[in-house]
Design an enzyme around this catalytic site. Structure first.
Site, PDB file in Angstrom:
ATOM      1  N   LYS A   6     -13.136  -5.580  10.165  1.00  0.00           N
ATOM      2  CA  LYS A   6     -13.840  -4.625   9.300  1.00  0.00           C
ATOM      3  C   LYS A   6     -15.280  -4.394   9.772  1.00  0.00           C
ATOM      4  CE  LYS A   6     -10.891  -5.817   5.376  1.00  0.00           C
ATOM      5  NZ  LYS A   6     -10.699  -6.788   4.297  1.00  0.00           N
ATOM      6  N   LYS A  62      -6.702  -1.893   9.406  1.00  0.00           N
ATOM      7  CA  LYS A  62      -7.991  -2.228  10.048  1.00  0.00           C
ATOM      8  C   LYS A  62      -7.826  -2.717  11.478  1.00  0.00           C
ATOM      9  CE  LYS A  62      -6.762  -5.633   7.082  1.00  0.00           C
ATOM     10  NZ  LYS A  62      -6.519  -5.898   5.703  1.00  0.00           N
ATOM     11  N   VAL A 100       0.835  -1.208   0.000  1.00  0.00           N
ATOM     12  CA  VAL A 100       0.000   0.000   0.000  1.00  0.00           C
ATOM     13  C   VAL A 100       0.873   1.264   0.000  1.00  0.00           C
ATOM     14  CG1 VAL A 100      -1.878   1.236   1.157  1.00  0.00           C
ATOM     15  CG2 VAL A 100      -1.856  -1.263   1.170  1.00  0.00           C
TER      16      VAL A 100
HETATM   17  N1  HSE Z   1      -6.614 -10.201   2.683  1.00  0.00           N
HETATM   18  C1  HSE Z   1      -7.590  -9.158   2.607  1.00  0.00           C
HETATM   19  C2  HSE Z   1      -8.689  -9.638   1.668  1.00  0.00           C
HETATM   20  C3  HSE Z   1      -6.939  -7.888   2.118  1.00  0.00           C
HETATM   21  O1  HSE Z   1      -8.530 -10.703   1.068  1.00  0.00           O
HETATM   22  O2  HSE Z   1      -9.716  -8.994   1.555  1.00  0.00           O
HETATM   23  C4  HSE Z   1      -7.712  -6.646   2.380  1.00  0.00           C
HETATM   24  O3  HSE Z   1      -8.002  -6.440   3.722  1.00  0.00           O
END
Ligand code: HSE
Length: 414
Positions: free
Chosen positions: A199, A99, A12
Site C-alpha cells: 500500500k 494492491k 469483495v
Molecule cells: N488484511 C488487510 C488488513 C485487508 O487487515 O488491512 C485489507 O487490505
C-alpha cells in the site's frame, strides 16, 4: 446502459454485486444510465439468484464488445495481471482492489490504459473504503507532497490496540483478529508488514510519479513487539503503531520509504486510530497535514470504492483520465541503512556493574525509561538521531560486553 464484468466472486466481488443491486437507482441517477453486471468469472459454482451470469471462461468476457469495464477482485498477481492486461488491450477499462497487482505492475497497466484510451483505476487497493487515491491525484494536485505516512493495515492495528489497551499478548490478539476475519489468509502478509508495504508503494508511486516496488522498501512487521515495549512506550507518552511512510529527501533527490513498527506521540493524529481502522496522513507543501480515516478493509467498504471507480469511468466515456506514474527502472528509494532516526531500545544483561556507563560510552547521551516491575537486568532508553548502520555497529560493541539488545523500535514524528 453500461455493462461490466466482475472477475472473482469472493468477499469483495460479492460485495460489488450487492452494492450495484442494492443502490441501482442511486447509481443510475448519478451516472445518467444503468450499470449492469453482464458476467462474473469464477471457477467455483455458486447457488445465488444471479447464477446465470457466471462463466469459467475469460474469453466470454474479453470477446464481448458490450462489456466496457472489467472489475478485477481476484487478488494475487497471476492470473490477475494477465486478465487486466488483456482487458486493457481489448479497450476495456479495468478497476481493481488488488494492491499486489497495482504495487508491482501499476506503471505497466497505467501505460497500457493510456495507449488504449481507457482507464485503470484502483481506489480500493489502499485504505479499503477510505478515499485516498483520487483525493491525492485530484484534490491535492496543487501540492508537492512532502510526506505520506499511514496506518495501512487493519489487522495489525487491531492487534496493537489490544496490546495497548488490554495488555493482551500478541499471539492471543492475532488469534482474535483471525477469528473476526480481519487477517489475510496468510497472516504473515499482515503481521510481517507486506500488506502495508504494497500500500505504501502505491501511495509513493502516485505521490512521486515513479514506480516504487515492494522489494525496494525495507519492511519490518510487529511480531517482535512485546507488552514490555508497549509499557515503555506509554512511559514516554507514546503508542506503538505499524507505520508505512514515504518522504521526499529533497537534498538527495531520493525517497525515504519503509514499513516498521514505530513509537509515535499520543498527540499525533495517527495515535488515536485504533482497532481495525486505517489512517493516512498526507503532508502537502500548501495544505500541511491532511488525514484520511476510516475502514481500511471489509466487504462493503472495499466494494464501495470499487463501484465508485466504475461510476467514475462510466461517466468518462472512453477518455483516459491522467492518473499515472512511470517505471523508469531506477531505484529511487534510499538504502535504509543510511537513514538517520530516533530509536527506543530495550536491553538485557548478565553483566553486574557500570551498565549505564557502558551504554553511554557506546551510544552517548540517552534518555532512560522505566516501567512497573522492571527486572534489575533490563534497561530501556531513547537514542536521538542515529544512522541504522551506525546503530548495528554499536549494538555489536554492547553485545561484546554482554549487553544484548532485545527490542529496537524507531521513534517517528507525526
Ligand atoms: N488484511 C488487510 C488488513 C485487508 O487487515 O488491512 C485489507 O487490505
Amino acid at each position: 446502459m453500461i455493462k461490466i464484468a466482475v472477475l472473482g466472486h469472493g468477499v469483495v466481488g460479492s460485495g460489488v454485486v450487492e452494492i450495484i443491486e442494492k443502490n441501482k437507482q442511486h447509481i443510475e441517477k448519478n451516472v445518467g444510465e444503468k450499470i449492469i453486471i453482464k458476467r462474473i468469472l469464477d471457477l467455483r459454482d455458486f447457488d445465488v439468484p444471479y447464477a446465470n451470469l457466471f462463466t469459467k471462461d475469460y474469453d466470454d468476457i474479453l470477446n464481448d464488445d458490450e462489456i466496457s469495464i472489467v472489475v478485477e477482485v481476484m487478488g494475487g498477481v497471476h492470473p490477475a495481471y494477465d486478465f487486466a492486461k488483456a482487458a486493457l488491450e481489448h479497450q476495456k477499462s479495468v478497476v481493481t482492489s488488488n494492491k499486489e497487482l497495482v504495487a508491482t505492475k501499476g506503471a505497466q497497466l497505467l501505460q497500457l490504459a493510456k495507449e488504449n484510451h481507457v482507464n485503470f483505476y484502483f481506489e480500493a487497493s489502499v485504505g479499503g473504503g477510505i478515499p485516498i487515491i483520487r483525493p491525492m491525484n485530484n484534490c491535492l494536485a496543487a501540492n508537492r507532497i512532502k510526506e505520506v505516512a499511514g496506518i495501512l493495515n487493519g489487522t495489525t492495528n487491531f492487534i496493537l490496540t489490544k496490546m495497548i489497551h488490554e495488555q493482551m499478548p500478541f499471539d492471543e490478539a492475532l488469534k482474535m483478529a483471525q477469528h473476526l476475519g480481519y487477517a489475510e489468509r496468510d497472516p504473515s502478509a499482515d503481521i510481517d508488514g507486506h500488506d502495508s508495504c504494497r500500500k505504501i508503494c502505491i501511495l509513493a508511486s502516485l505521490a512521486y510519479g515513479v514506480q516504487v516496488n515492494p522489494e525496494q522498501v525495507y519492511t519490518e512487521g510487529i511480531s517482535k513487539v512485546t507488552l514490555e515495549d508497549v509499557e515503555y512506550a506509554n512511559a514516554c507518552d507514546c503508542v506503538i503503531k505499524l507505520i508505512g511512510y514515504v518522504k521526499w529527501l529533497e537534498e538527495d533527490n531520493t525517497l525515504s520509504c519503509m514499513v516498521c513498527p514505530a513509537l509515535i506521540s499520543k498527540q499525533s493524529q495517527l495515535a488515536g486510530i485504533e482497532d481495525v481502522f486505517n489512517g493516512i496522513l498526507v503532508r502537502g507543501d500548501m495544505t500541511d497535514d491532511v488525514v484520511f480515516y476510516g475502514k481500511g478493509a471489509g466487504k462493503l467498504p472495499t466494494a464501495s470504492a470499487v463501484v465508485a471507480d466504475v461510476i467514475d469511468i462510466a461517466k468518462r466515456d472512453k477518455t483516459n483520465h491522467s492518473l499515472t506514474w512511470v517505471d523508469d527502472k531506477i531505484n529511487h528509494v534510499m538504502d535504509y541503512r543510511k537513514l538517520n532516526a530516533d530509536y527506543y531500545v530495550r536491553v538485557c544483561t548478565d553483566a553486574i556493574s557500570d551498565i549505564k556507563e557502558q551504554i553511554s560510552q557506546v551510544f552517548g547521551e540517552v534518555t532512560y525509561l522505566t516501567r512497573n516491575h522492571q527486572p534489575e537486568n533490563e534497561y530501556a532508553f531513547l537514542i536521538k538521531n542515529i544512522c541504522e548502520q551506525d546503530f548495528t555497529d554499536k549494538a555489536q560493541k554492547l553485545s561484546a560486553q554482554h549487553i544484548e539488545i532485545t527490542s529496537k523500535i524507531r521513534v517517528l514524528n507525526y
